[in-house]
Design an enzyme around this catalytic site. Structure first.
Site, mmCIF file in Angstrom:
data_model
loop_
_atom_site.group_PDB
_atom_site.id
_atom_site.type_symbol
_atom_site.label_atom_id
_atom_site.label_comp_id
_atom_site.label_asym_id
_atom_site.label_seq_id
_atom_site.Cartn_x
_atom_site.Cartn_y
_atom_site.Cartn_z
ATOM 1 N N THR A 89 1.145 -4.731 4.260
ATOM 2 C CA THR A 89 0.824 -5.165 5.621
ATOM 3 C C THR A 89 0.170 -6.544 5.680
ATOM 4 O O THR A 89 0.221 -7.209 6.708
ATOM 5 C CB THR A 89 -0.112 -4.157 6.313
ATOM 6 O OG1 THR A 89 -1.317 -4.022 5.549
ATOM 7 C CG2 THR A 89 0.557 -2.795 6.452
ATOM 8 N N ASP A 90 -0.437 -6.993 4.568
ATOM 9 C CA ASP A 90 -1.199 -8.240 4.604
ATOM 10 C C ASP A 90 -0.363 -9.419 5.094
ATOM 11 O O ASP A 90 -0.838 -10.238 5.891
ATOM 12 C CB ASP A 90 -1.753 -8.565 3.215
ATOM 13 C CG ASP A 90 -2.992 -7.771 2.876
ATOM 14 O OD1 ASP A 90 -3.308 -6.821 3.619
ATOM 15 O OD2 ASP A 90 -3.646 -8.085 1.866
ATOM 16 N N THR A 100 0.819 -1.214 0.000
ATOM 17 C CA THR A 100 0.000 0.000 0.000
ATOM 18 C C THR A 100 0.853 1.263 0.000
ATOM 19 O O THR A 100 0.478 2.279 -0.602
ATOM 20 C CB THR A 100 -0.942 -0.002 1.226
ATOM 21 O OG1 THR A 100 -1.785 -1.149 1.161
ATOM 22 C CG2 THR A 100 -1.806 1.246 1.266
ATOM 23 N N SER A 109 1.439 -7.427 -1.082
ATOM 24 C CA SER A 109 2.012 -8.564 -0.363
ATOM 25 C C SER A 109 1.092 -9.773 -0.349
ATOM 26 O O SER A 109 1.539 -10.891 -0.064
ATOM 27 C CB SER A 109 2.384 -8.169 1.069
ATOM 28 O OG SER A 109 1.244 -7.893 1.856
#
Length: 325
Positions: free
Chosen positions: A88-89, A15, A55
């Protein structure tokens, strides 16, 4: 270290590097050079783009690529620390892998964003500044892999994405530092473990499945995973590590066929503590499952995949896994 530091930034997308495209949603597009524009930081930085992707699209081969470049960067005498920008995933998985193989006193810090680069209030620039500050912090040397986000720095082990949209989506792990005004205040130091080797090429193709239990769950998916040749299964049990009827028998068959079984928990926090019989955790461990202790299912999967790719003998797997979990 004292004075100014030189920090290597490795970009992978996420992101923090994403912009919205009409009708297509947000897509990672910005280079690390773009991310660095206008960043207020006394330290010098250099940048390298490894990947430009979300990710959620990463495979184990991509994680191996990131780990390889991190190790190369840490070995460079002119580099005092490394920052990895990442979605962040799945940041918790990459961060834990980097921590497992971390053999340097220099810090490696992962960061990202919850708001895209073209949003009205992007959070990527301040998270990147925090990450550089943490990577340059002398008090954090020897801390392994860290995650820096929204004013907080935490160790990789035990960290997980706990909220989909919050400004700081991460929880767990141990907080090692936080911002007070503009100053980074160190509050703890993680316990260092003997580093494992960097993932070999076999890591990219290592299969470790995560299977979750729930009321009425059958062993069909578990048994299929074994039959289809997976190297290990992480069983995300209920509570302190339990599963319903039939799972203890399936675990025993899997282990007999050479498939390692890790017993974790679907609960967001707390250790696996085999306690119950009648098919519960005590019976699962007796059947050959290895408790993941404090590791969540997804970090347990990374450790299992790394050990399998390194050729850890079956008879040693439980002891080695337990040492690192």
């Amino acid at each position: 270290m004292s004075g100014l530091a030189h920090i290597q930034i490795l970009g992978t997308g996420g992101t923090i590097a994403s912009r919205s495209l009409p009708g297509e949603g947000a897509v990672a597009a910005d280079s690390t050079e773009v991310l660095l524009q206008g960043m207020s930081q006394p330290h010098t930085v250099s940048s390298l783009d490894l990947l430009t992707t979300g990710s959620y699209r990463l495979g184990l081969g991509d994680l191996r690529t990131i780990a390889g470049f991190v190790q190369k960067s840490l070995a460079a005498p002119e580099v005092d620390g490394v920052v990895v920008t990442h979605g962040t995933d799945t940041m918790e998985e990459t961060a834990f892998l980097l921590d497992l193989v971390h053999a340097s006193e220099k810090s490696v810090v992962l960061t990202g964003a919850q708001q895209t680069a073209d949003s009205p209030a992007p959070d990527g620039p301040r998270n990147l500044e925090l990450a550089v500050q943490a990577a340059a912090c002398g008090e954090l040397r020897g801390s392994g892999a860290l995650i820096a986000f929204s004013g907080v720095v935490r160790c990789a082990r035990g960290a997980r994405k706990a909220h989909t949209t919050a400004a700081n989506p991460f929880a767990g792990g141990s907080e090692v530092a936080h911002l007070v005004g503009g100053d980074l205040v160190v509050t703890a130091r993680p316990l260092a473990r003997r580093p494992l080797p960097v993932p070999p090429p076999e890591f990219a193709g290592t299969r470790v499945e995560v299977i979750t239990v729930y009321p009425g769950a059958t062993t069909d998916l578990f048994d299929f995973a074994v039959a289809s040749g997976t190297g290990a299964i992480v069983l995300a049990g209920s509570g302190v590590g339990n599963a319903g009827p039939g799972f203890a028998e399936s675990v025993a068959r899997a282990v007999l066929q050479g498939c390692q079984v890790i017993l974790s928990t679907r609960a967001p926090w707390g250790p696996v503590v085999p306690t119950y019989g009648n098919g519960g955790g005590t019976d699962l461990v007796a059947a050959g499952a290895v408790p993941s202790r404090d590791l969540n299912p997804f970090q347990a999967r990374i450790l299992a995949a790394l050990l399998l790719s390194l050729g850890t003998p079956a008879e040693d797997f439980a002891d080695v896994f337990s040492h690192y979990c």
